[in-house]
Design an enzyme around this catalytic site. Structure first.
Site, mmCIF file in Angstrom:
data_model
loop_
_atom_site.group_PDB
_atom_site.id
_atom_site.type_symbol
_atom_site.label_atom_id
_atom_site.label_comp_id
_atom_site.label_asym_id
_atom_site.label_seq_id
_atom_site.Cartn_x
_atom_site.Cartn_y
_atom_site.Cartn_z
ATOM 1 C CG HIS A 1 -1.969 1.090 1.148
ATOM 2 N ND1 HIS A 1 -1.712 2.369 1.562
ATOM 3 C CD2 HIS A 1 -3.233 1.087 0.666
ATOM 4 C CE1 HIS A 1 -2.793 3.113 1.345
ATOM 5 N NE2 HIS A 1 -3.728 2.354 0.805
ATOM 6 C CD GLU B 1 -5.570 1.204 -2.930
ATOM 7 O OE1 GLU B 1 -6.640 0.707 -2.597
ATOM 8 O OE2 GLU B 1 -4.836 1.830 -2.142
HETATM 9 P P1 PGA Z 1 -9.437 6.132 0.782
HETATM 10 O O1 PGA Z 1 -8.459 4.903 0.966
HETATM 11 O O2 PGA Z 1 -10.658 5.630 0.042
HETATM 12 O O3 PGA Z 1 -9.762 6.597 2.151
HETATM 13 O O4 PGA Z 1 -8.711 7.141 -0.057
HETATM 14 C C1 PGA Z 1 -8.309 3.993 -0.057
HETATM 15 C C2 PGA Z 1 -7.069 3.169 0.091
HETATM 16 O O5 PGA Z 1 -6.019 3.692 0.490
HETATM 17 O O6 PGA Z 1 -7.124 1.975 -0.192
#
Ligand code: PGA
Length: 268
Positions: free
Chosen positions: A108, A179
């Site tokens: 992540h 992401e």
């Molecule tokens: P967020 O987080 O929707 O709060 O931006 C998403 C993630 O980091 O997976």
């Protein structure tokens, strides 16, 4: 060929995943939320989907207790690179397995930027996860907004580095979470067009790295400020297999509604 690929496409189970990051940390509170989610799932017609949660570490045991025998899976937001040993402060995959979890979130953006996790470490964790027959949810994506060739090169580079040593039998179990760093923690997700183009690009990269057949099996979900407002449009594309929800899933009703929308879009 088209026929083959659409056949594979149908076989990909849609996903709605959510991470509580370190937002919700009190076991009792999280237990109540999870109980509500499970109840909601029971009443919905979403058995054909795969829904799972990454609770914060201190609540994982509570979540495990509630999830047992339910339609909601769970996993860990991080693991130590080895099963056990001198890794002070880390969370062992052995604990996750013992608790009945199935998923491990890896790579992540926040792990990389706040805790300086390297690709080498992420790779070790992917290998450990797969060798324990668990499912890695591997986050990839560009940090700074870009498009076209530049984006394709970045994504290919990440995929190559992280996945190329994994054998073909195992790599189909990896869930890729696209992401883009710049879309995390925002008011809105990346544009629908950007998401769809990036997912198509990731599928193409997987094809180049492995085979068309393998690429067709790998599930790719989108994460980064996903909310009820855009979720239907986000998943309205054959290369988007679901979503990874953050802040906008903290309210149980919102999260359940997101699941409902995805199921409506992906119903066979
Ligand atoms: P967020 O987080 O929707 O709060 O931006 C998403 C993630 O980091 O997976």
């Amino acid at each position: 060929l088209k026929k083959i690929s659409s056949q594979f496409y149908k076989k990909r189970t849609p996903i709605v995943a959510m991470s509580y990051k370190n937002y919700l940390n009190k076991p009792e509170e999280v237990g109540l939320l999870v109980e509500e989610i499970i109840l909601g799932l029971k009443e919905s017609k979403t058995e054909f989907m795969e829904c799972f949660l990454f609770p914060s570490m201190g609540t994982i045991e509570t979540v495990a207790r509630f999830c047992k025998g339910s339609n909601l899976g769970f996993g860990a937001q991080n693991i130590a690179p080895q099963k056990n040993g001198a890794y002070t402060g880390e969370f062992s995959i052995e604990s996750l397995i013992a608790l009945g979890g199935r998923y491990v979130e890896l790579g992540h953006f926040e792990r990389k930027t706040l805790f300086f996790e390297t690709n080498q470490q992420i790779k070790e964790k992917i290998h450990l996860t797969l060798s324990e027959s668990m499912i890695p949810v591997l986050c990839i994506g560009e940090t700074i907004k870009c498009e076209g060739q530049m984006l394709e090169e970045i994504l290919m580079e990440q995929l190559k580095e992280l996945l190329s040593e994994i054998n073909e039998e195992k790599v189909v179990n990896v869930i890729l979470a696209y992401e883009p760093g710049w879309a995390i923690g925002q008011a809105k997700p990346a544009s629908i067009a950007h998401i769809h183009r990036s997912h198509t690009c990731i599928r193409r990269c997987c094809e180049r790295l492995f085979t068309k057949e393998i690429a067709e099996h790998i599930r790719i979900i989108y994460g980064g400020s996903v909310s009820l407002t855009e979720v239907s449009e986000i998943v309205d594309h054959q290369e988007v297999d679901g979503v990874f929800v953050g802040r906008f899933g903290h309210e149980v009703n919102q999260f359940l509604e997101i699941i409902q929308r995805v199921s409506q879009m992906k119903e066979e």
